[in-house]
Design a protein around this motif. Structure first.
Motif: not given
Length: 309
Positions: A136-143
């Motif tokens: 939702a915060l535009g960090l898809n995959g960054a986790g």
């Protein structure tokens, strides 16, 4: 009853150079669903207030006064009781997210950890929820990455995710736009506002940027040398400052031509007697160097200045 109320809060640090009076007799309140900005020059005590609320001050700090949250004095709670409130009820967005994250753990693991600790849900469910808020915060995959693999702006968004995942009732943002370029400043503020609005949280916004305070807060508290010198509705205080320091701070902003405040910031070990701003004030009177002015409350504006009494 206010959601949060600080009563005569003072914080002193014991150092080899002496006792640093970082906050002196601070009194303020925060209502439900309200945004309060705390502004002032670097070193004035803004972040000290945030860390005092969270009970995250170092061992050399001495605290007096009260921090009343929903009728409870946080300063009187045990560490175990306070640990239940941190993150769950009150959360903080630190001003240096790259340093706040643990460098040896993935972002996803750190964001899901509050869910495991406070809600006791399964690790699989916690990971799924953490992935959802990152997306939702535009960090898809960054986790799946580590903090050092992310840019400053990405770490800032990850810190917002970590601080808001439990939907706290009070969110403290400590210099959330520090070091960001203009485009990222607007993006970070929009993220914080969306998180605040979605969860219905109250927000304390700590910043040195008056434009950020003006665009994002309902009320404002101006700090100088550990004291609140003016407080009221943001548009009123910044539109028509009553304290000479507030006026000087406003004139030092870029849109006013970067006019520097005369003199130097005083030592927090031995602050000036009387009004702490009087050595730099163009309007000082004889009483200003002798007696400390009270925080005079008049209608919806509070001012610590002998000219306003």
């Amino acid at each position: 009853m206010s959601l949060l109320e600080l009563r005569s809060l003072s914080v002193t640090f014991s150092t080899p150079s002496g006792f640093v009076k970082a906050a002196s007799d601070v009194a303020m309140s925060l209502e439900e669903h309200e945004t309060l900005a705390i502004v002032g020059e670097t070193g004035c005590g803004k972040s000290v207030i945030a860390n005092a609320i969270m009970r995250l001050l170092p061992e050399n700090a001495s605290i007096t006064g009260s921090v009343i949250y929903r009728g409870m004095d946080l300063l009187k709670l045990s560490e175990r009781e306070m640990a239940r409130i941190r993150g769950r009820e009150i959360s903080i967005i630190f001003q240096n997210p790259s340093a706040a994250f643990n460098p040896v753990h993935r972002i996803l693991d750190q964001i899901s950890e509050p869910l495991l600790i406070h809600l006791g849900i399964s690790k699989h469910s916690a990971i799924d929820e953490a992935e959802g808020i990152l997306c939702a915060l535009g960090l898809n995959g960054a986790g799946r990455l580590y903090p050092f693999q992310l840019s400053g702006g990405m770490n800032q968004r990850a810190m917002i995710a970590c601080s808001s995942i439990l939907r706290p009732r009070l969110l403290i943002a400590d210099e959330p736009t520090k070091g960001l370029d203009h485009g990222m400043v607007n993006a970070a503020l929009e993220l914080i506002r969306s998180v605040r609005d979605e969860s219905g949280a109250s927000l304390i916004l700590i910043t040195h940027d008056l434009d950020v305070a003006l665009s994002s807060s309902d009320r404002i508290a101006v700090m100088y040398c550990g004291e609140i010198v003016e407080m009221g509705k943001t548009e009123d205080v910044l539109g028509d400052p009553a304290h000479p320091y507030t006026e000087a701070l406003r004139e030092s902003m870029p849109d006013r031509g970067f006019r520097p405040i005369p003199g130097n910031t005083p030592s927090m070990v031995s602050p000036p007697a009387g009004c702490r701003f009087h050595p730099r004030c163009a309007f000082k009177m004889n009483i200003c160097s002798r007696e400390r002015p009270p925080l005079n409350n008049s209608c919806e504006r509070s001012v610590r200045c002998w000219r306003c009494i």
